[in-house]
Scaffold this active site. Structure first.
Site, PDB file in Angstrom:
ATOM      1  N   CYS A 263      -4.227  19.910 -22.997  1.00  0.00           N
ATOM      2  CA  CYS A 263      -4.050  18.857 -24.046  1.00  0.00           C
ATOM      3  C   CYS A 263      -2.790  18.034 -23.648  1.00  0.00           C
ATOM      4  O   CYS A 263      -2.997  16.774 -23.794  1.00  0.00           O
ATOM      5  CB  CYS A 263      -4.162  19.501 -25.355  1.00  0.00           C
ATOM      6  SG  CYS A 263      -2.495  20.542 -25.823  1.00  0.00           S
ATOM      7  N   HIS A 311      -0.759  22.150 -30.128  1.00  0.00           N
ATOM      8  CA  HIS A 311      -1.810  21.218 -29.582  1.00  0.00           C
ATOM      9  C   HIS A 311      -1.419  19.534 -29.900  1.00  0.00           C
ATOM     10  O   HIS A 311      -0.855  19.487 -30.700  1.00  0.00           O
ATOM     11  CB  HIS A 311      -3.211  21.207 -30.387  1.00  0.00           C
ATOM     12  CG  HIS A 311      -4.305  20.605 -29.743  1.00  0.00           C
ATOM     13  ND1 HIS A 311      -5.029  20.895 -28.609  1.00  0.00           N
ATOM     14  CD2 HIS A 311      -5.103  19.464 -30.238  1.00  0.00           C
ATOM     15  CE1 HIS A 311      -6.074  20.149 -28.273  1.00  0.00           C
ATOM     16  NE2 HIS A 311      -6.128  19.266 -29.231  1.00  0.00           N
ATOM     17  N   HIS A 323      -8.344  13.461 -27.172  1.00  0.00           N
ATOM     18  CA  HIS A 323      -7.641  15.009 -26.928  1.00  0.00           C
ATOM     19  C   HIS A 323      -8.506  15.703 -26.045  1.00  0.00           C
ATOM     20  O   HIS A 323      -9.743  15.578 -25.693  1.00  0.00           O
ATOM     21  CB  HIS A 323      -7.209  15.648 -28.110  1.00  0.00           C
ATOM     22  CG  HIS A 323      -8.358  16.349 -28.834  1.00  0.00           C
ATOM     23  ND1 HIS A 323      -8.407  17.614 -29.493  1.00  0.00           N
ATOM     24  CD2 HIS A 323      -9.837  15.822 -29.186  1.00  0.00           C
ATOM     25  CE1 HIS A 323      -9.632  18.020 -30.042  1.00  0.00           C
ATOM     26  NE2 HIS A 323     -10.391  17.105 -29.718  1.00  0.00           N
TER      27      HIS A 323
END
Length: 348
Positions: A263, A311, A323
């Protein structure tokens, strides 16, 4: 005919008693273990598997971020150590050159029948002896004193550099140990998640994949989403364009592109393409620019999730982001409501 009597049983004491007790406990444990054989672990529903797998992947992502941080620190320490070693080599060469010059002066004095005590000390192979008796410098002439003082400073600088290098080596060992620990944690979490998924039937896996994708934007609708973008600046627009170009590429923990990403690796690579240098981890990327509220989000903003800031995605407008989700899920468009919102920042 002799009578046959049953031998009298004597109570066990000492080591014999402890051995018997150990064997009895081992036998009881074995019996319990065999009784448990055949009792299979309860079958989990696809929804329960998804909940467990999501939790494992989230834990793996936390460990991945720690791994990325440890890796970045290790690389910085290695670079610093190389610089220090270069400095030690350079200082050593300078010191040897200065000693050679003083050696020539000492030889000249010897030919004249005398050698200055300060030179005798300096040419000793024991730097400690030299430094302890540096008072001899005062008895040398001005030019010679300056040379001896210069060598004394070089010795001190060299000792400081070597001490700093030793500290860096110690730091490097600790960072590499942490790197190994975080790597093991990530791999363990991912293996456990994959083992859970392997227990599902093919239809159940399909159901899991559909639930995992959630309300991800279908490929056919992406042009409409992209057409509505209004990035606040050219750097943000370039980062978003890079993220679109990464759609469909696999998630690989620790990866920063170009063929795969995790990520924070995706967000770092996206902004690197726009000439902006972001730090490696989510918990440091959140400080890469001013914070923006959820109502002020603009394309190119970085959005962070979970209380531990573990994240990150790139906002693209209309409540959507791009993402890299987790292992087994490629880079994709998804609603920002899929995960608990923790904050957003606009990189500068």
């Amino acid at each position: 005919m002799a009578a046959h009597r049953k031998p009298r049983q004597r109570p066990l004491t000492g080591p014999a008693a402890r051995t018997a007790a150990t064997l009895a406990l081992a036998g009881a444990a074995s019996a319990t273990a065999f009784e448990g054989v055949g009792h299979a672990e309860p079958q989990l529903s696809p929804a329960q598997v998804k909940a467990k797998v999501d939790q494992l992947y989230q834990q793996a992502e936390v460990a991945t971020d720690k791994y990325n941080g440890a890796k970045a620190e290790t690389q910085a320490t290695e670079k610093s150590l190389r610089t220090l070693h270069d400095g030690v080599a350079r200082r050593t060469q300078e010191l040897n050159t200065a000693r050679d010059a003083l050696g020539a002066a000492a030889e000249a004095q010897y030919r004249n029948g005398a050698i200055d005590p300060s030179l005798q000390v300096l040419l000793s192979s024991d730097p400690t002896q030299y430094l302890d008796r540096a008072g001899y410098v005062e008895r040398a002439d001005d030019l010679q004193a300056a040379k001896v003082t210069g060598v004394s400073k070089q010795l001190g600088d060299l000792a400081q550099l070597r001490s700093e290098a030793d500290r860096k080596i110690s730091d490097l060992r600790a960072q590499r140990a942490d790197l190994k620990k975080q790597k093991t944690t990530v791999q363990s979490k991912i293996r456990t998640a994959q083992a859970l998924l392997a227990r599902l039937t093919a239809p159940e896996r399909a159901q899991y994949a559909a639930q995992d994708a959630g309300a991800a934007v279908p490929r056919a609708d992406r042009s409409a989403v992209r057409g509505s973008l209004v990035a606040p600046n050219s750097r943000a627009a370039q980062a978003v364009a890079f993220a679109y170009g990464a759609l469909g590429k696999p998630y690989v923990w620790g990866a920063t592109g170009p063929s795969s990403f995790d990520c924070s690796g995706l967000t770092q690579a996206a902004y690197r393409s726009a000439g902006v240098s972001l730090p490696r981890t989510t918990y440091t990327q959140i400080d890469s620019g001013p914070r923006v509220s959820r109502s002020e989000l603009a394309p190119g903003d970085l959005i962070f999730f979970f209380s531990g800031i573990s994240h990150v995605g790139i906002y693209i407008g209309n409540g959507e982001m791009i993402h890299a989700p987790h292992p087994g899920a490629p880079v994709r468009i998804a609603p920002i409501d899929q995960m608990p919102f923790a904050g957003a920042t606009r990189p500068v």
